[in-house]
Design a protein around this motif. Structure first.
Motif: not given
Length: 159
Positions: A53-57, A61-65, A83-89, A147-151
């Motif tokens: 979910a954090f990867e999909r977002a 997340l990046a544009e919100t800093g 990490a590879a299976k979930n394509k985490l960056t 998290v995005v809403g909070l920030v």
């Protein structure tokens, strides 16, 4: 083990990441908001779902800093496969000393087998805790939209 409360400085924690780096938290995120996620391990379906979910977002997340890092007790190979299976960056840490991390952060530790229970922190650009979410079991964890809403709220309302 004291829990980390809003306003507390996040303790210095250096994690080894699957890409061969040493990530010093919170210093590595200085000037940005950050999310630090402790997960139970690659075997945990709830943890995998949260990390995906954090990867999909990641774009939002990046544009919100907001930058993200994850950590578990898994060995390097297991963490890298997950990490590879979930394509985490984002950085994925491995080999955490669960009890040492718990001493620093208040995270719950499963006694046998030993692993960190799901724990999440949102940090401000100075490395202080905005919110901490402690779980003592499989469920109860940060989600990217919150998290995005909070920030966004903090940016608009807290000087």
């Amino acid at each position: 083990m004291p829990l980390l409360n809003p306003g507390d400085p996040f303790p210095r924690l250096t994690i080894s990441t699957t890409d061969g780096q040493a990530l010093a938290i919170p210093d590595a995120f200085a000037g940005d908001f950050a999310v630090v996620l402790f997960n139970r391990g690659a075997w945990c379906p709830f943890c995998n779902a949260q990390l995906r979910a954090f990867e999909r977002a990641s774009a939002t997340l990046a544009e919100t800093g907001i930058r993200v890092a994850a950590l578990s007790v898994d060995d390097k190979e297991t963490a890298a496969e997950m990490a590879a299976k979930n394509k985490l960056t984002f950085p994925v840490g491995y080999g955490a000393d669960a009890r040492a991390v718990a001493e620093l952060t208040g995270a719950f530790v499963n006694p046998d087998p030993v692993y960190l229970q799901s724990t999440g922190f949102v940090l401000d650009p100075a490395g202080n805790v905005i919110v901490s979410v402690y779980s003592s079991g499989a469920i109860g964890r940060l989600v990217p939209d919150d998290v995005v809403g909070l920030v966004r709220y903090v940016r608009e309302h807290v000087a």
